[in-house]
Design an enzyme around this catalytic site. Structure first.
Site, PDB file in Angstrom:
ATOM      1  CG  ASN A  11       5.399  -3.029  -6.237  1.00 52.30           C
ATOM      2  OD1 ASN A  11       4.266  -2.555  -6.143  1.00 52.30           O
ATOM      3  ND2 ASN A  11       5.974  -3.709  -5.252  1.00 52.30           N
ATOM      4  CE  LYS A  13       7.759  -1.404  -3.091  1.00 49.75           C
ATOM      5  NZ  LYS A  13       8.877  -1.660  -2.203  1.00 49.75           N
ATOM      6  CG  HIS A 101       6.115  -7.139  -2.451  1.00 50.96           C
ATOM      7  ND1 HIS A 101       6.585  -6.507  -1.317  1.00 50.96           N
ATOM      8  CD2 HIS A 101       6.848  -6.653  -3.490  1.00 50.96           C
ATOM      9  CE1 HIS A 101       7.562  -5.666  -1.658  1.00 50.96           C
ATOM     10  NE2 HIS A 101       7.733  -5.739  -2.976  1.00 50.96           N
ATOM     11  CD  GLU A 103       7.183  -3.177   0.539  1.00 53.65           C
ATOM     12  OE1 GLU A 103       6.214  -2.824  -0.144  1.00 53.65           O
ATOM     13  OE2 GLU A 103       8.345  -2.772   0.329  1.00 53.65           O
ATOM     14  CD  GLU A 178      10.811  -7.844  -5.261  1.00 56.70           C
ATOM     15  OE1 GLU A 178      11.092  -6.864  -5.936  1.00 56.70           O
ATOM     16  OE2 GLU A 178       9.846  -7.882  -4.489  1.00 56.70           O
ATOM     17  N   GLY A 184      14.333  -1.312  -0.979  1.00 60.54           N
ATOM     18  CA  GLY A 184      14.283   0.064  -0.475  1.00 60.54           C
ATOM     19  C   GLY A 184      15.472   0.481   0.361  1.00 60.54           C
ATOM     20  CB  SER A 221      18.200  -1.332  -4.010  1.00 62.66           C
ATOM     21  OG  SER A 221      17.657  -1.107  -2.731  1.00 62.66           O
TER      22      SER A 221
HETATM   23  P1  PGA Z   1      12.728  -1.111  -4.379  1.00 59.60           P
HETATM   24  O1  PGA Z   1      11.463  -2.094  -4.207  1.00 59.60           O
HETATM   25  O2  PGA Z   1      13.085  -1.113  -5.852  1.00 59.60           O
HETATM   26  O3  PGA Z   1      12.248   0.219  -3.910  1.00 59.60           O
HETATM   27  O4  PGA Z   1      13.842  -1.675  -3.568  1.00 59.60           O
HETATM   28  C1  PGA Z   1      11.367  -3.284  -4.931  1.00 59.60           C
HETATM   29  C2  PGA Z   1      10.107  -4.016  -4.563  1.00 59.60           C
HETATM   30  O5  PGA Z   1       9.674  -3.906  -3.421  1.00 59.60           O
HETATM   31  O6  PGA Z   1       9.516  -4.715  -5.388  1.00 59.60           O
END
Ligand code: PGA
Length: 265
Positions: A11, A13, A101, A103, A178, A184, A221
């Site tokens: 992903n 983003k 997601h 976000e 998640e 992150g 992460s």
């Molecule tokens: P990350 O993001 O691996 O940077 O923690 C995962 C995600 O948002 O799908």
């Protein structure tokens, strides 16, 4: 029971120009040709702007790499400035769409009901959703993890609507667990905790819909340091990788270590 091919979803983003995305795909194709890596399933979710070009790049690849959008609007068309419909994504050649997601939920106020509508749109357009669910740190600390996840699943999957046949082919979807606090941040739950949640998700799908189960992914992460420990858990069907999927060498290493861990079991 033999495990299916582990799945690695990148992903990206809001990262990468079209040119950067195309270069990445060429490298990835070469990497996936290495013997052990062929036993993996890889899906790339670039920003909207790179989707059409990557669809063309992927056709020219020797290996099979899936294409996913990161979001979609639920309406077929209309006065929704700035939005993109499922039909438009399908036309480009997307096979998958990430839906719900955290976000999108936290920064853009997406509700469980909207997630449900988006899943319907994706299904109607003949694509496969990658449905994301996850609890906040506050939910976790107050012992509400499963109740939050259960609510996200039940509303998103349309449990309240008995006439909905949204989940008829749910085994073709993916569900990604998640935890919001792990995205992150460098923090992760233990692989055992993830396996336990995955078991609960599978039980939920099994008892509510009595269907073959979709692969359940872990996201938050994921790195080259922790991938092996997650993939050792038989219930983890793959990973959704954000930050660590942006650097080719790191993403390659995650695929390599994750796949060899599954193959060695
Ligand atoms: P990350 O993001 O691996 O940077 O923690 C995962 C995600 O948002 O799908």
């Amino acid at each position: 029971m033999s495990r299916s091919k582990p799945c690695f979803v990148a992903n990206w983003k809001m990262h990468k120009t079209i040119g950067e995305a195309e270069t990445f795909i060429k490298d990835l194709d070469r990497h996936l040709l290495k013997p052990g890596n062929m036993d993996s399933k890889v899906i790339i979710a670039p920003p909207f702007t790179a989707l059409a070009n990557l669809a063309v790049s992927l056709e020219g690849c020797e290996t099979e790499i899936g294409l996913s959008a990161q979001n979609v609007h639920f309406a077929e068309k209309g006065a929704y400035t700035g939005e993109i419909s499922a039909g438009m994504l399908r036309e480009i050649g997307c096979a998958y769409v990430i839906v719900g997601h955290s976000e999108r939920r936290n920064l853009f106020g997406e509700t469980n009901e909207e997630v449900h509508q988006k899943l319907q749109a994706v299904k109607q357009a003949g694509m496969r959703p990658i449905l994301c669910i996850g609890e906040s740190l506050e939910d976790r600390q107050s012992g509400r993890t499963w109740s939050v996840l259960e609510k996200q699943l039940s509303v998103a999957l349309g449990e309240q609507d008995s006439s909905s046949n949204l989940c008829k082919h749910i085994s073709e979807w993916m569900i990604a667990y998640e935890p919001v606090w792990a995205i992150g941040t460098g923090l992760t739950p233990t692989p055992e905790e993830v396996a336990n949640i995955h078991q609960q998700i599978q039980n939920f799908i099994d008892t509510r819909f009595g269907q073959d189960l979709p692969p359940v992914l872990y996201g938050g992460s994921v790195s080259e340091k922790n991938i092996a420990s997650f993939m050792k858990e038989g219930s983890i069907g793959g990973v959704l990788v954000g930050g660590a999927s942006l650097v080719p060498e790191t993403f390659h290493k995650i695929i390599e270590l994750g796949t060899s861990t599954v193959n060695s079991q």
